[in-house]
Write a protein that holds these residues in place. Sequence first.
Motif, short mmCIF file in Angstrom:
data_model
loop_
_atom_site.label_atom_id
_atom_site.label_comp_id
_atom_site.label_asym_id
_atom_site.label_seq_id
_atom_site.Cartn_x
_atom_site.Cartn_y
_atom_site.Cartn_z
N GLU A 156 -0.85 -1.96 0.92
CA GLU A 156 -1.12 -2.83 -0.23
C GLU A 156 -2.57 -3.32 -0.16
N GLY A 157 -3.19 -3.40 -1.34
CA GLY A 157 -4.59 -3.84 -1.39
C GLY A 157 -5.57 -2.70 -1.20
N PHE A 161 -6.56 -4.76 -7.95
CA PHE A 161 -5.58 -5.08 -6.90
C PHE A 161 -4.54 -3.96 -6.81
N SER A 162 -3.77 -3.98 -5.72
CA SER A 162 -2.63 -3.09 -5.55
C SER A 162 -1.57 -3.84 -4.77
N ASP A 163 -0.40 -3.98 -5.36
CA ASP A 163 0.69 -4.69 -4.69
C ASP A 163 1.79 -3.73 -4.22
N THR A 175 2.51 0.12 -1.79
CA THR A 175 1.95 1.06 -0.81
C THR A 175 1.86 2.45 -1.44
N CYS A 234 -6.21 1.55 -7.98
CA CYS A 234 -5.92 0.11 -8.06
C CYS A 234 -5.83 -0.31 -9.53
N THR A 275 -10.14 -11.23 -8.57
CA THR A 275 -9.62 -11.34 -7.21
C THR A 275 -10.60 -12.12 -6.37
N THR A 318 -4.18 -8.07 -3.29
CA THR A 318 -2.84 -7.63 -3.69
C THR A 318 -2.37 -8.35 -4.96
#
Length: 261
Positions: free
Chosen positions: A175-176, A195-197, A199, A204, A213, A219
């Motif tokens: 994540e992230g 962001f990326s929450d 896996t 992103c 962010t 995340t």
Amino acid sequence: MNTQYNFSAAGYLSVLLLLFVFAASCSQDIAGTSDNSIQSTAVTSTANAEGVTTCAAGFFSPDGLSPCVPAPKGTFVAESGATEATPCPMGRYQDELGQTSCKLAPAGSYVDQAGSEQAIQCPAGTFQNLEGQTSCNEAPAGSFVADAGAAQAEECPAGRYQPETGQVSCIDAPEGSFVGVTGAAEAALCPIGTFSDVTGASACTTCDAGFTTTGPGATFCVLEVNNPTTKDDCKKGKWEDFDFKNQGQCIRFVNTGKDSR
């Protein structure tokens, strides 16, 4: 002076009898000699037909003559008349009897000992794309080999990476972070404003308008506030404009995204 010979009838008969006996004797001797010669020739011919023969290729004996035995597995006999079998060299093997050559280890396998009866599959995490080899190659970073007997490594797909060699799988981008290409050896942090929450992300997500962010590798997004974007924004006391305690905190935020406010 003329000499005259007078033969009686009995004399003529005696001479004829002697000639007949002599002729019969000569005929018997000639016939006997001929039979013996033919018989001798026949014996020699039989001996040749039933005699010792040279071992054919693929077979051998201590003197190279019959009786012969086939070359054992793991060996070969290339020529006739051999007195021993030759072990297959490394990189080759032979799983059959009585052969005249050895087989190359196929791609995806290897033979590391002479006299081998079979090739060995490359274990998972390794591969071999050539024939007749004595070892296998580790999967390079950014790739993997899941099963034994592989002829090539497979690149990690987008969203996954592998920093080490000789691996059987790839790692999901945490994540992230994200992995936007195939064959990656590492993941990249999501830039500021994204962001990326999840896996295994290959990209992103951009924050909505009015949100951002607190730094790279986020995340989640936060309500946008005034943040420094360069080191110059932190110098000459400007760090106070962003509510940092000192210039070092401000620069650390620009470099890492870690907010110590």
